[in-house]
Write an enzyme that holds these catalytic residues in place. Structure first.
Site, PDB file in Angstrom:
ATOM      1  N   GLY A 155      15.016  -4.427  -5.884  1.00 63.41           N
ATOM      2  CA  GLY A 155      15.110  -5.883  -5.878  1.00 63.41           C
ATOM      3  C   GLY A 155      15.384  -6.380  -4.471  1.00 63.41           C
ATOM      4  O   GLY A 155      15.756  -5.610  -3.584  1.00 63.41           O
ATOM      5  N   GLN A 181      18.908 -12.330   1.471  1.00 62.83           N
ATOM      6  CA  GLN A 181      19.066 -11.090   2.257  1.00 62.83           C
ATOM      7  C   GLN A 181      18.144 -11.045   3.475  1.00 62.83           C
ATOM      8  O   GLN A 181      18.371 -10.258   4.382  1.00 62.83           O
ATOM      9  CB  GLN A 181      18.798  -9.869   1.372  1.00 62.83           C
ATOM     10  N   CYS A 219      23.032  -1.711  -2.696  1.00 68.23           N
ATOM     11  CA  CYS A 219      22.526  -2.979  -2.161  1.00 68.23           C
ATOM     12  C   CYS A 219      21.903  -2.698  -0.803  1.00 68.23           C
ATOM     13  O   CYS A 219      22.506  -1.990   0.023  1.00 68.23           O
ATOM     14  CB  CYS A 219      23.685  -3.978  -2.020  1.00 68.23           C
ATOM     15  N   LEU A 220      20.729  -3.253  -0.581  1.00 62.54           N
ATOM     16  CA  LEU A 220      20.055  -3.028   0.701  1.00 62.54           C
ATOM     17  C   LEU A 220      20.832  -3.652   1.852  1.00 62.54           C
ATOM     18  O   LEU A 220      20.654  -3.261   3.002  1.00 62.54           O
ATOM     19  CB  LEU A 220      18.622  -3.575   0.648  1.00 62.54           C
ATOM     20  N   HIS A 271      22.349  -9.034 -10.245  1.00 57.34           N
ATOM     21  CA  HIS A 271      22.664  -8.697  -8.849  1.00 57.34           C
ATOM     22  C   HIS A 271      21.929  -9.651  -7.899  1.00 57.34           C
ATOM     23  O   HIS A 271      22.522 -10.165  -6.939  1.00 57.34           O
ATOM     24  CB  HIS A 271      22.245  -7.235  -8.611  1.00 57.34           C
ATOM     25  N   GLU A 272      20.645  -9.899  -8.182  1.00 56.12           N
ATOM     26  CA  GLU A 272      19.852 -10.745  -7.265  1.00 56.12           C
ATOM     27  C   GLU A 272      20.268 -12.215  -7.377  1.00 56.12           C
ATOM     28  O   GLU A 272      20.307 -12.932  -6.362  1.00 56.12           O
ATOM     29  CB  GLU A 272      18.346 -10.589  -7.541  1.00 56.12           C
ATOM     30  N   HIS A 280      23.201 -12.817  -5.276  1.00 58.84           N
ATOM     31  CA  HIS A 280      22.857 -13.028  -3.854  1.00 58.84           C
ATOM     32  C   HIS A 280      22.529 -14.499  -3.594  1.00 58.84           C
ATOM     33  O   HIS A 280      22.945 -15.065  -2.587  1.00 58.84           O
ATOM     34  CB  HIS A 280      21.650 -12.186  -3.454  1.00 58.84           C
TER      35      HIS A 280
END
Ligand code: K1U
Ligand code: ZN
Length: 167
Positions: free
Chosen positions: A46, A51, A91-92, A133-134, A137
């Site tokens: 994702g 981000q 997480c990226l 999660h997204e 963000h």
């Protein structure tokens, strides 16, 4: 298409609240294509626009094994949250850190697709976790914010040490 730089925690820009997309045009579709390329290359399952320092309500997700089921959610909104599950998240923007987070097991989300059509999706398991999660963000929240203060401090110290080693 282009690979986009991903912000690293604790960058303060990860705390910004994303604005709704008012017009779904070619610039939005180009951003989605670039975000998808960036997510696949990372690799990740994702990526939220936040981000990549774009503060618009856009996320891309692909939890398929074959990496061929791209979902692009514009202005996603959670309607219903049911049950509970706890699984490891990464997480990226927080590379190398994986921690258990409690999430709803099943979610219903509505959103607009790349053609501007309103759609609704019921998701369970990993897809449900990734959607939550997204959307976090987009609301300026990173998965680390769900952890205890002690764990947050340890993660900040570990990332600061990593940054010193790679500088
Ligand atoms: O939002 C992000 O930073 C992407 C993140 C999404 C996510 C992972 C795990 C649980 C919830 C949400 C990632 O993709 S981290 C990388 C990752 O988990 C992964 C990468 C390649 C294959 C499988 C998983
Ligand atoms: Zn993340």
């Amino acid at each position: 298409m282009a690979l986009l730089p991903i912000l690293r925690f604790p960058d303060p820009r990860l705390k910004k609240i994303a604005a709704p997309v008012t017009k779904i045009d070619d610039s939005v579709r180009q951003l989605i294509a670039d975000m998808a390329e960036t997510m696949y290359e990372a690799p990740g399952i994702g990526l939220a626009a936040t981000q990549v320092d774009v503060h618009k309500q856009i996320v891309v997700i692909d939890v398929s094994e074959e990496r061929n089921q791209l979902l692009a959610l514009i202005n996603p909104c959670l309607d219903e949250l049911q049950g509970e599950q706890e699984g490891e998240e990464g997480c990226l923007s927080v590379p190398g850190i994986f921690e258990k987070v409690a999430r709803a097991e099943r979610v219903t989300v509505h959103y607009r697709d790349v053609d501007g059509e309103t759609r609704s999706l019921v998701a369970e398991g990993l897809l449900a976790v990734c959607i939550q999660h997204e959307i976090d963000h987009l609301n300026g929240k990173v998965f680390v914010d769900h952890l205890s203060q002690l764990k947050q401090t340890r993660i900040r110290n570990k990332l600061a040490k990593q940054a010193r080693v790679t500088a």
